[in-house]
Design an enzyme around this catalytic site. Structure first.
Site, short mmCIF file in Angstrom:
data_model
loop_
_atom_site.label_atom_id
_atom_site.label_comp_id
_atom_site.label_asym_id
_atom_site.label_seq_id
_atom_site.Cartn_x
_atom_site.Cartn_y
_atom_site.Cartn_z
N SER A 151 25.82 -13.24 -12.36
CA SER A 151 24.92 -14.39 -12.37
C SER A 151 24.17 -14.46 -11.03
CB SER A 151 25.71 -15.66 -12.65
OG SER A 151 24.85 -16.75 -12.94
N ASP A 157 24.92 -14.08 -19.45
CA ASP A 157 25.70 -14.29 -18.22
C ASP A 157 27.13 -13.77 -18.34
OD1 ASP A 157 26.80 -15.16 -15.88
OD2 ASP A 157 26.09 -17.21 -16.06
#
EC number: 3.1.1.3
Length: 630
Positions: A284, A429
């Site tokens: 991320s 993610d």
């Protein structure tokens, strides 16, 4: 602070052609493309009929695990009960943590101790911090503890015996005997010297015996390297053996939205001491900074890890009203193309994973997961996806549902066009399931030691060290006590594991819904720590800016906070990295390969002959130009 015109921070790495290619595979483009297509039906080939077809309302797919008679009846009552218990236990947990903080502030940190601690917290450089840490150690009597080799958390008799043997054989120049001892002791956590508890009783340093042993091991390895005591073949086999047993160190940068920008200070502190490992993973927001580090040399990083880097986070995303309109139009707050343009600076244009590795010698790993619920996570690096463009992996790793739509990874083809990787499958993610992919790193790169910079705000409350942590000992009873007393720590442990129990119940019984088509049950139940875990001190107002780029002032504060959190860990990291770098140097002596070396020659990761062959074969395979049907 004025930045020179030729500085790395003033360069532009936008590649418009690649942005145009990438735009063809985004969700917005696909939606607009489908709207232009005129679908018709016909009775036969010569009599077309334009039929107004009312689209059927889409139904969610069935999950065989969720079928049954009792599940839909008991699911919601069970989930309500579990959340009620979880909330109650969390409230008690916060009360206990508040008690522990008050106990330490009003009982432990008083008078001279509080003054010395405040000076330590105000240190701006590592040299200043270390001087004040030694003063605090002296005040609490930790110097006497360092001189006494006895400690239950490592095998001091074994370490003492090996240390004496190393000194004896080196001074007597008995090289065969020295090699035999090195074969035994050059391995990960030998005698327990990699135990974090050894560095959790003092603010600076550890047992003198451990420090002497590490220094002597360093001298012996330098002697073997510099004096060329063995043949090239013997030396090559020796350092291959050392490398296999000692393993590598990995730096893991967690996610956390804009909280991940605190990693900048962690990286700056490691860079100043030349302690950045060559294996780096990011997820991320951490993936963005991991890409920055793995595409630049040390000299370039010194120009970049400064508050002025904030200007590179700016992107034309508009205000909250624009973001709201975009969400209702596309299902995401951010636009993929604008994100790609921002990421291109951090990834030095459209570098692939193989190209970045050849340029800096650092191994970049980005954690992503497929957009469907059940497919396993994927760790993208120069071995698994050498021709994948880094910025596409970084964007995918940032694609939290509702914030950024899942995207396909983009690969450089034989004609240098960008085409979708893995038949256009979309990724999102990685921190939803594997924020810190330690098992994959150990399998692929023999990682035995991990440095985790953790900035996820939702798990910070769970990190509590009742017996102290590296560079931050328990001051109660001169390090022999428990934080908040034994009762306070015992209650904390009981309540924390009770909360984890309820989270496991919710996940195991599949009580949690899947909003936005995502399984959120692993967000709290992953492994978030490593051998060393660095927690930059955040501020409550950071939540207000959680999805906003930083200003120069905010980034300056974040760098200072990240460095302050890293200073206590540097002694432990240096003890490990000193030996690892010497092993890498020994391996590189008889392998003058361009692979794994930085372009400035200052850093690099050597590989075994098999690794080099695999890397060369992977780098020579480029995908053909194919059109992906969306």
């Amino acid at each position: 602070m004025s930045i020179p015109e030729e500085s790395e921070i003033n360069k532009d790495y936008t590649v418009q052609e690649d942005l145009d290619e990438f735009a063809k595979y985004t969700c917005v483009y696909k939606k607009r493309h489908d709207e232009k297509i005129e679908y018709i039906t016909a009775q036969h080939d010569w009599n077309p009929v334009y039929e107004a077809v009312v689209p059927r309302k889409s139904k969610p797919g069935k999950d065989e695990k969720r079928e049954g008679f009792m599940y839909p009846i008991l699911r919601w009552p069970l989930m309500f009960t579990a959340f009620l218990c979880l909330t109650f236990v969390a409230f008690l947990y916060l009360l206990d943590r508040l008690y522990i903080n008050c106990y330490e502030y009003f009982i432990v940190w008083r008078g001279e101790a509080r003054r010395l601690r405040k000076l330590l917290q105000e240190a701006k450089t590592y040299e200043e911090w270390k001087e004040r840490a030694r003063a605090l150690d002296k005040y609490f009597g930790n110097d006497e503890w360092k001189l006494d080799p006895v400690y239950d958390y490592y095998d001091y008799t074994l370490v003492q015996a090996v240390y004496s043997s190393l000194v004896k054989h080196r001074e007597q120049k008995d090289w065969n005997a020295l090699k035999s001892v090195l074969d035994v002791c050059v391995r990960s956590n030998f005698g327990g010297i990699d135990s974090s508890m050894l560095y959790s009783r003092t603010y600076s340093g550890t047992k003198k015996l451990v420090e002497d042993y590490v220094n002597e091991l360093k001298v012996c390895l330098e002697t073997v390297i510099d004096q060329r005591l063995y043949t090239a073949q013997e030396r090559s086999k020796m350092f291959e053996y050392f490398s296999h047993n000692y393993g590598r160190t990995a730096l893991c940068l967690s996610g956390g939205a804009s909280f991940a920008i605190y990693h900048t200070g962690v990286l700056r502190a490691l860079l100043n001491q030349d302690l950045i490992p060559n294996v780096i993973t990011g997820t991320s927001g951490g993936g963005l900074l991991a890409a920055l580090v793995c595409t630049r040399t040390n000299e370039e990083l010194k120009q970049l890890l400064v508050p002025e880097l904030a200007s590179k986070y700016q992107s034309d995303i508009g205000n909250w009203l624009d973001a709201t309109k975009r969400y209702f139009r596309t299902g995401a707050r951010f636009d993929e193309i604008l994100w790609a343009k921002t990421c291109m600076y951090f990834t030095r244009g459209s570098l692939t994973f193989a190209e970045a590795y050849k340029r800096t010698g650092r191994i970049l790993n980005i954690s992503v997961i497929p957009s469907d619920v059940h497919s396993p996570p994927k760790l993208i690096n120069y071995l698994t996806s050498p021709d994948t463009v880094i910025w596409s992996a970084v964007i995918a790793s940032c694609a939290v549902p509702g914030i950024l739509n899942p995207i396909p990874l983009m690969t450089r083809s034989q004609s240098h066009r960008l085409i979708p990787h893995n038949f256009g499958n979309r990724f999102k993610d990685g921190s939803l399931r594997t924020d810190i992919p330690l098992s994959e790193l150990r399998t692929q790169f023999n990682v035995h030691f991990s440095i985790v910079s953790q900035t996820n705000p939702h798990v910070q409350v769970f990190f509590f060290s009742p017996r102290g942590t590296v560079g931050r000992p328990v001051s109660h009873r001169k390090g022999r006590g428990w934080r908040g007393g034994y009762v306070g720590s015992a209650i904390e442990q009981f309540l924390k594991y009770d909360m984890i129990k309820w989270l496991h119940v919710i996940r195991s019984l599949e009580l949690l819904p899947r909003p936005l088509g995502t399984d959120w049950s692993s967000v709290f139940l992953q492994k978030f720590d490593g051998t060393i875990t660095i927690w930059p001190k955040t501020k409550f107002q950071d939540f207000y800016y959680i999805l906003s780029p930083p200003s120069v002032e905010r980034l300056g504060y974040m760098i200072d906070a990240g460095q302050a959190a890293t200073f206590p860990k540097l002694d432990f990291i240096a003890a490990r990295m000193t030996i690892e770098k010497l092993i890498e140097k020994g391996r590189m002596m008889d392998k003058p390969s361009k692979l794994g070396r930085s372009i400035d020659g200052t850093i690099g990761t050597s590989m075994s002959r098999g690794d080099i062959e695999i890397s060369q074969e992977s780098a020579s395979i480029s995908p053909e130009d194919i059109d992906i049907v969306n």
